[in-house]
Design a protein around this motif. Structure first.
Motif, mmCIF file in Angstrom:
data_model
loop_
_atom_site.group_PDB
_atom_site.id
_atom_site.type_symbol
_atom_site.label_atom_id
_atom_site.label_comp_id
_atom_site.label_asym_id
_atom_site.label_seq_id
_atom_site.Cartn_x
_atom_site.Cartn_y
_atom_site.Cartn_z
ATOM 1 N N LEU A 110 0.830 -1.209 0.000
ATOM 2 C CA LEU A 110 0.000 0.000 0.000
ATOM 3 C C LEU A 110 0.861 1.254 0.000
ATOM 4 C CD1 LEU A 110 -2.755 1.364 0.199
ATOM 5 C CD2 LEU A 110 -2.657 1.070 2.685
ATOM 6 N N PHE A 111 1.924 1.259 0.766
ATOM 7 C CA PHE A 111 2.778 2.448 0.831
ATOM 8 C C PHE A 111 3.442 2.708 -0.523
ATOM 9 C CE2 PHE A 111 6.477 4.973 2.044
ATOM 10 C CZ PHE A 111 5.918 5.869 2.931
ATOM 11 N N SER A 112 3.857 1.655 -1.209
ATOM 12 C CA SER A 112 4.477 1.846 -2.521
ATOM 13 C C SER A 112 3.479 2.431 -3.518
ATOM 14 C CB SER A 112 5.035 0.524 -3.031
ATOM 15 O OG SER A 112 4.004 -0.436 -3.203
ATOM 16 N N LEU A 113 2.215 2.027 -3.443
ATOM 17 C CA LEU A 113 1.201 2.610 -4.319
ATOM 18 C C LEU A 113 1.008 4.097 -4.026
ATOM 19 C CD1 LEU A 113 -1.594 -0.140 -4.405
ATOM 20 C CD2 LEU A 113 0.179 0.324 -6.108
ATOM 21 N N LEU A 114 0.983 4.450 -2.745
ATOM 22 C CA LEU A 114 0.827 5.857 -2.379
ATOM 23 C C LEU A 114 2.028 6.681 -2.828
ATOM 24 C CD1 LEU A 114 -0.662 5.432 1.212
ATOM 25 C CD2 LEU A 114 -1.886 6.085 -0.864
ATOM 26 N N VAL A 115 3.213 6.109 -2.749
ATOM 27 C CA VAL A 115 4.410 6.820 -3.179
ATOM 28 C C VAL A 115 4.388 7.030 -4.689
ATOM 29 C CG1 VAL A 115 6.929 6.689 -3.346
ATOM 30 C CG2 VAL A 115 5.783 6.027 -1.232
ATOM 31 N N LEU A 116 3.971 6.024 -5.438
ATOM 32 C CA LEU A 116 3.895 6.176 -6.898
ATOM 33 C C LEU A 116 2.923 7.284 -7.286
ATOM 34 C CD1 LEU A 116 3.911 2.459 -8.121
ATOM 35 C CD2 LEU A 116 5.725 4.162 -8.364
ATOM 36 N N ALA A 117 1.851 7.440 -6.515
ATOM 37 C CA ALA A 117 0.908 8.519 -6.791
ATOM 38 C C ALA A 117 1.493 9.887 -6.472
ATOM 39 C CB ALA A 117 -0.374 8.298 -5.979
ATOM 40 N N SER A 118 2.582 9.934 -5.696
ATOM 41 C CA SER A 118 3.196 11.212 -5.320
ATOM 42 C C SER A 118 4.213 11.703 -6.341
ATOM 43 C CB SER A 118 3.883 11.083 -3.956
ATOM 44 O OG SER A 118 2.966 10.693 -2.966
ATOM 45 N N TYR A 119 4.637 10.842 -7.247
ATOM 46 C CA TYR A 119 5.622 11.257 -8.246
ATOM 47 C C TYR A 119 4.979 12.198 -9.251
ATOM 48 C CZ TYR A 119 9.312 8.064 -6.798
ATOM 49 O OH TYR A 119 10.306 7.434 -6.101
ATOM 50 N N GLU A 120 5.731 13.223 -9.620
ATOM 51 C CA GLU A 120 5.275 14.184 -10.609
ATOM 52 C C GLU A 120 6.009 13.946 -11.921
ATOM 53 O OE1 GLU A 120 5.719 18.109 -9.138
ATOM 54 O OE2 GLU A 120 4.815 17.661 -7.206
ATOM 55 N N SER A 121 5.310 14.169 -12.993
ATOM 56 C CA SER A 121 5.943 14.006 -14.299
ATOM 57 C C SER A 121 6.889 15.154 -14.624
ATOM 58 C CB SER A 121 4.862 13.902 -15.386
ATOM 59 O OG SER A 121 4.056 15.061 -15.404
ATOM 60 N N GLU A 122 6.729 16.271 -13.961
ATOM 61 C CA GLU A 122 7.564 17.443 -14.234
ATOM 62 C C GLU A 122 8.945 17.263 -13.631
ATOM 63 O OE1 GLU A 122 8.946 20.356 -15.896
ATOM 64 O OE2 GLU A 122 6.742 20.353 -16.093
ATOM 65 N N ARG A 123 9.996 17.429 -14.469
ATOM 66 C CA ARG A 123 11.364 17.275 -14.004
ATOM 67 C C ARG A 123 12.044 18.626 -13.768
ATOM 68 N NH1 ARG A 123 13.945 12.270 -15.031
ATOM 69 N NH2 ARG A 123 12.541 10.712 -15.888
ATOM 70 N N ASP A 124 11.357 19.726 -14.022
ATOM 71 C CA ASP A 124 11.959 21.054 -13.866
ATOM 72 C C ASP A 124 12.075 21.383 -12.385
ATOM 73 O OD1 ASP A 124 12.870 23.598 -14.016
ATOM 74 O OD2 ASP A 124 11.142 24.419 -15.098
ATOM 75 N N PRO A 125 13.292 21.575 -11.843
ATOM 76 C CA PRO A 125 13.431 21.854 -10.410
ATOM 77 C C PRO A 125 12.805 23.162 -9.987
ATOM 78 C CG PRO A 125 15.539 22.112 -11.540
ATOM 79 C CD PRO A 125 14.601 21.515 -12.539
ATOM 80 N N VAL A 126 12.624 24.088 -10.915
ATOM 81 C CA VAL A 126 12.039 25.377 -10.537
ATOM 82 C C VAL A 126 10.545 25.237 -10.266
ATOM 83 C CG1 VAL A 126 11.652 27.742 -11.304
ATOM 84 C CG2 VAL A 126 13.786 26.581 -11.872
ATOM 85 N N ARG A 127 9.905 24.360 -11.031
ATOM 86 C CA ARG A 127 8.454 24.220 -10.907
ATOM 87 C C ARG A 127 8.043 23.051 -10.014
ATOM 88 N NH1 ARG A 127 6.101 24.255 -16.862
ATOM 89 N NH2 ARG A 127 4.180 24.217 -15.623
ATOM 90 N N ALA A 128 9.000 22.305 -9.482
ATOM 91 C CA ALA A 128 8.674 21.150 -8.649
ATOM 92 C C ALA A 128 7.987 21.586 -7.357
ATOM 93 C CB ALA A 128 9.924 20.358 -8.332
ATOM 94 N N VAL A 129 6.939 20.854 -6.997
ATOM 95 C CA VAL A 129 6.214 21.125 -5.756
ATOM 96 C C VAL A 129 6.638 20.157 -4.650
ATOM 97 C CG1 VAL A 129 3.937 21.243 -4.693
ATOM 98 C CG2 VAL A 129 4.263 22.056 -7.036
#
Length: 434
Positions: free
Chosen positions: A130-149
């Protein structure tokens, strides 16, 4: 048993025992902890990204994002493989439990159900998935460090930590399961659980006290089942407030049906229904929470299965006799029979019938003695056990032991026609046959 060694039951003791007999509580609690852990890790990741953006450390933030993207592959692999791993491991375990229940007794299944390492392993496995599924949902497709949340760095590290914990628990779980598939550890576990029940039994004299005339009875209104445990503290409080004495009619382990009496009231009116609610608990099978004889029942069942013609394993029966004699030697000088529970003023408020010494001896030896014909190994071990108990027993408790020894000798003389074989079978031996 002295009062010094007696440990009174805790207020939540019945609830705790019922939860230990279930397999859903630990995983459910694990799911709640996973969500709390994931929320805390998400907050830490967001705070870490916010700190780096305030410091304008975009190079470090870029490296952080690159590392988390590399970790994403590992988390994805863990997520896809963990559920399959859980299914394979516990499918094999269920087969092993079925084999153990067939070779020993179905009553040993409760050992696997109550096993802490089994529940902990299943909980951590499911929590990792379950934790791995929640972590995968936290990944963002944006790789720009300026716009990363948020960059799930802490979450990824916790996933790896849960994976390591899962592997460690898997090794411990396999080791524990293999031990419980052996006769020795199983009968040792039953004996230890029986001694734990014995430590919870109140000590002191068990002399009968006048209860006064019986004035009323309380009928069982719940479902039919085995009387598993009684909330003695609640019953004592109800009897004290009503100024009566309550007497539990069935013993722990008896099967009760609706409409039959469970409590007798002496000296007054019946306590109100709300005071007696949740005081008597029934279930589909017996437990060792308050049942002093259930351990002997399980050991006797294993010995009887071992002595059957389909199994023919007298060595297992000897191992059970070892633990039976050990348990009887521990209770041979202890007060047995009816237990008188008192309130704080020292007045008897609840009388609970319990097994006597003769009941325990009959349960331990009667059926085994009937089924051991043709097994000199078991005969010799039983004779040695009876002789040991005769040395330990006070004079008033020797009679049932003498009776069983005489019946054993008569059975050997009746079933063994050759004099030399009879002499061999009647020679006490603590190992049966060497």
């Amino acid at each position: 048993m002295s009062d010094r060694g007696y440990r009174p039951p805790r207020a939540l003791s019945p609830l705790r025992e019922h939860l230990r007999d279930t397999f859903w509580f630990a995983p459910t609690l694990g799911f709640v902890c996973v969500f709390v852990l994931w929320w805390g890790a998400s907050e830490l990741d967001a705070a870490l990204v916010a700190h780096l953006r305030r410091e304008a450390a975009y190079d470090q933030l870029g490296d952080l994002i690159a590392f988390s993207q590399d970790a994403k592959t590992i988390v994805t692999t863990i997520s896809s493989a963990m559920m399959t791993f859980i299914g394979v491991v516990f499918s094999i375990s269920l087969v092993a439990v079925q084999m153990a229940s067939g070779q020993l007794t179905p009553r040993v299944v409760r050992i696997f159900v109550r096993s802490r390492i089994t529940k902990l392993t299943l909980t951590v496995f499911l929590a990792t998935f379950l934790f791995s599924l929640l972590v995968l949902a936290s990944y963002e497709s944006e790789r720009d460090p300026v716009r990363a949340v948020s960059v799930p760095l802490v979450q990824s590290m916790l996933t790896l930590a849960l994976l390591g914990l899962s592997l460690l628990l898997f090794v411990l779980y396999v080791s524990s399961t293999l031990r419980l598939l052996q006769v020795g550890p199983v009968v040792d576990r039953i004996a230890r659980d029986s001694f734990r029940v014995l430590r919870r039994m109140p000590g002191g004299p068990r002399e009968a006290e006048p209860l006064g005339p019986e004035t009323a009875r309380v009928m069982h209104e719940g479902r039919a089942g085995v009387l598993r445990d009684v909330n003695t503290a609640r019953l004592v409080r109800a009897a004290r407030r009503q100024d009566v004495v309550l007497r539990l009619i069935p013993r722990i382990g008896d099967f009760v049906v609706p409409g039959t009496p469970v409590l007798a009231v002496h000296g007054g009116a019946v306590p109100p229904p709300h005071a007696l609610r949740y005081t008597v608990h029934v279930g589909v099978e017996r437990t060792l929470h308050q049942d002093l004889t259930f351990g002997l029942r399980q050991l006797s069942d294993i010995a009887l299965r071992a002595l059957s013609s389909s199994v023919n394993d007298p060595t297992t029966a000897v191992q059970c006799l070892d633990r039976i004699v050990q348990f009887l030697a521990a209770v041979v000088r202890l007060p047995l029979g009816a237990v008188h529970h008192r309130d704080r003023a020292g007045r008897v408020r609840l009388v609970q019938d319990g097994p006597g010494w003769e009941d325990l001896v009959d349960l331990a030896f009667e059926e085994i003695r009937w089924c051991m014909a043709g097994s000199p190994q078991v005969m010799r071990r039983l004779l040695a056990g009876l002789d040991d108990l005769l040395l330990l027993a006070p004079e008033d408790r020797r009679k049932p032991l003498v009776r069983h020894r005489a019946l054993l000798v008569q059975a050997v003389e009746r079933t063994v026609p050759v004099a030399a074989d009879r002499g061999f079978a009647l020679l006490p031996d603590h190992q049966g046959i060497g």
